[in-house]
Design an enzyme around this catalytic site. Sequence first.
Site, PDB file in Angstrom:
ATOM      1  N   ASP A 104     -16.617  47.453 -59.588  1.00 47.40           N
ATOM      2  CA  ASP A 104     -17.791  46.576 -59.485  1.00 47.40           C
ATOM      3  C   ASP A 104     -17.592  45.385 -58.564  1.00 47.40           C
ATOM      4  O   ASP A 104     -18.397  44.472 -58.575  1.00 47.40           O
ATOM      5  CB  ASP A 104     -18.218  46.108 -60.893  1.00 47.40           C
ATOM      6  CG  ASP A 104     -17.572  44.804 -61.308  1.00 47.40           C
ATOM      7  OD1 ASP A 104     -16.389  44.622 -61.001  1.00 47.40           O
ATOM      8  OD2 ASP A 104     -18.259  43.980 -61.914  1.00 47.40           O
ATOM      9  N   GLU A 105     -16.561  45.407 -57.763  1.00 49.21           N
ATOM     10  CA  GLU A 105     -16.231  44.199 -57.014  1.00 49.21           C
ATOM     11  C   GLU A 105     -15.609  44.534 -55.662  1.00 49.21           C
ATOM     12  O   GLU A 105     -14.834  45.482 -55.555  1.00 49.21           O
ATOM     13  CB  GLU A 105     -15.211  43.426 -57.868  1.00 49.21           C
ATOM     14  CG  GLU A 105     -14.751  42.150 -57.288  1.00 49.21           C
ATOM     15  CD  GLU A 105     -13.623  41.546 -58.135  1.00 49.21           C
ATOM     16  OE1 GLU A 105     -13.403  41.975 -59.278  1.00 49.21           O
ATOM     17  OE2 GLU A 105     -12.952  40.644 -57.611  1.00 49.21           O
TER      18      GLU A 105
END
Length: 397
Positions: A104-105
């Site tokens: 997610d990053e």
Amino acid sequence: MGRTIIHLDMDAFFASVEVRDNPTLKGKPVIIGALPGERGVVSTCSYEARKFGVRSAMSITEAYKRCPNGIYLSPSMHKYAEESEKIHEIMASYTDVIEYVSLDEGYMDVTASLKLFESAEKIAKELKRRIFDEVCLTCSVGVGYSKTSAKLASEEKKPNGFFVIPNKEAFVNLIKNRDIRILPGVGEKTARRLALQGFLKVSDLLWAKESDLNFLGALGKSIFLHARGIDESAVVPNEEAKSVGREYTFQRDITERGEIEDIICFISRRVSYQLKNKNLCGKTVTVKIKFSDMQLITRSKTVEYTNSAKKINAVALKLLEKTEIIKPVRLIGVSVSNMENEECVQMSFSDFLTETESKQDVLDETVYEINKGIGKGSLKTAKEMLAEKNFKSRRKI
Ligand code: TTP
Ligand code: MG
């Protein structure tokens, strides 16, 4: 010339995917991780659950005490991985220089893209809008002049945030009165050691000489520079090394060899999925380990072309066996390089060596096909289930 970096981080990622797929959960405290009554921890939780004091990596027993009316769900890793691919694709339409650090990053170096897209602010806002329109999730985006400043900027206005830290002065001004733990590499233990020397806030470090931090070795120098907003580290595209891999940093350091083995097993499966999704096989397996004092070691071995989780895991474990783990481990990674398209790879004699070996390959392939088609990761070996649980309880980013 100065750089412009964007850091993008999804908001309450696992929990937001579950809420999106089941709108009756909207506005409720949703906790993803172990289920109440089980041993295990919180992977993440919705912002509503955070109001009750629930946090990632907290034991599920503690989470339940704080939030007995929460909705507790087990993670669906494959669903999150699929959403992550979509998000990564959107990010990739703005620059090739992207370092994905987790599902997610990621960091994007958009310095060269500014001619095309006008400004980093514009790219950042467009990223947020497209992820919301196309994946129905919110994220926080930070713009900075370095990786650290971009990450801090994305955290600054979470959730659904947007913030810019244009230069070193703005960075130092923003953090100087904050707790020293805001600096990269300063965990609980290092913070305690720094506190003993009178360093509590970032500003305390601004008066220090570099040699005052010698007691922390290489980490001391890095902390000294970060406090002054100096961070030259490059955004290293994951694909640049022509390898497929995953690495994870952990919230708490790992000291048990058995736990490291379990985590390597989990990562090997993920790497195998990535290779198979891209129809690739590789013949060099690399294990990367970073210790709590930032010392980094990598160990590689070249074998026959493979994309089988079992084979990658076996080679990775052999490499681990030869590695001394004398200090706590902070990051573990497994990657496969030296790649060819699956069709180009001839089967070697050893693929037929023993009956068990070929049966294992068939089993591995079948599990992959079922998971890819309908099971969405529901089929795993008992060892993998344990490894995944262990992994989730440890993982930071
Ligand atoms: P984070 O980005 O750290 O957390 P988050 O996206 O849930 O929330 P935030 O809005 O604060 O960014 O981690 C991304 C996902 O990784 C998270 O949804 C679940 C997983 N994770 C774990 O499994 N264990 C952990 O300890 C942490 C921190 C995250
Ligand atoms: Mg996140």
